[in-house]
Design an enzyme around this catalytic site. Structure first.
Site, PDB file in Angstrom:
ATOM      1  N   ARG A 233       0.801  -1.218   0.000  1.00 26.13           N
ATOM      2  CA  ARG A 233       0.000   0.000   0.000  1.00 26.13           C
ATOM      3  C   ARG A 233       0.838   1.276   0.000  1.00 26.13           C
ATOM      4  O   ARG A 233       0.312   2.343  -0.255  1.00 26.13           O
ATOM      5  CB  ARG A 233      -0.917   0.006   1.215  1.00 26.13           C
TER       6      ARG A 233
ATOM      7  N   HIS B 287      -0.293  -3.093   5.950  1.00 26.04           N
ATOM      8  CA  HIS B 287       0.492  -1.871   6.070  1.00 26.04           C
ATOM      9  C   HIS B 287       0.993  -1.752   7.502  1.00 26.04           C
ATOM     10  O   HIS B 287       0.590  -2.514   8.370  1.00 26.04           O
ATOM     11  CB  HIS B 287      -0.275  -0.627   5.595  1.00 26.04           C
TER      12      HIS B 287
ATOM     13  N   ILE C 197     -14.299  -5.934   7.594  1.00 28.24           N
ATOM     14  CA  ILE C 197     -13.673  -5.405   6.379  1.00 28.24           C
ATOM     15  C   ILE C 197     -12.286  -4.843   6.701  1.00 28.24           C
ATOM     16  O   ILE C 197     -11.825  -3.897   6.087  1.00 28.24           O
ATOM     17  CB  ILE C 197     -14.564  -4.348   5.688  1.00 28.24           C
TER      18      ILE C 197
ATOM     19  N   CYS D  88      -7.761   3.082  11.216  1.00 27.76           N
ATOM     20  CA  CYS D  88      -8.502   3.214   9.957  1.00 27.76           C
ATOM     21  C   CYS D  88      -9.795   3.989  10.162  1.00 27.76           C
ATOM     22  O   CYS D  88     -10.288   4.643   9.244  1.00 27.76           O
ATOM     23  CB  CYS D  88      -8.865   1.845   9.403  1.00 27.76           C
TER      24      CYS D  88
END
Length: 134
Positions: free
Chosen positions: A8, A39, A120, A126
């Site tokens: 990423r 990541h 997810i 995040c």
């Protein structure tokens, strides 16, 4: 500034960030994340200026040299994606052994239900929006 390179974050992104940081008088240290690590923040969180919460697989890469590392419990790798907010550590609920380790290290921990977002791969970092007031 420590930056993890992965699928990423590519070489071009790392280079661009290094140039921006240089303008501000900071240097960048690039580390390569192990295979299977989405990541850097997937497998680690900064708990304070000297302490990192990390999975054993990321810590084994040697990228945290000079830091104190608190390992998440085996099977609780998703707990590594936590947030330090003022004097609190915010971590997804459901990782009791890692929570116990963080509390034993002296941190004030708040566990937050995150099971739907975790479906997810949504971790604490995040799902957060951070800003500095003007």
């Amino acid at each position: 500034v420590l930056v993890g390179r992965s699928a990423r974050t590519d070489a071009e992104g790392v280079s661009e960030l290094a140039n921006i940081l240089a303008d501000w008088g900071h240097t960048l240290r690039e580390v390569f994340t192990p295979e299977g690590v989405l990541h850097f923040k997937t497998d680690s969180s900064l708990l304070d200026a000297e302490t990192v919460l990390a999975t054993k697989r990321l810590a084994a890469s040697g990228c945290f040299e000079g830091y104190r590392v608190i390992h998440v419990a085996e099977g609780e790798e998703a707990a590594a994606n936590a947030i330090r907010f003022n004097d609190l550590v915010l971590m997804a609920a459901g990782f009791p052994r890692t929570a116990e380790t963080i509390r034993a290290a002296g941190y004030d921990l708040r566990e937050i239900e995150n099971s739907e977002c975790a479906k997810i791969d949504g971790g604490m970092s995040c799902l957060s929006l951070r800003f500095t007031p003007a």
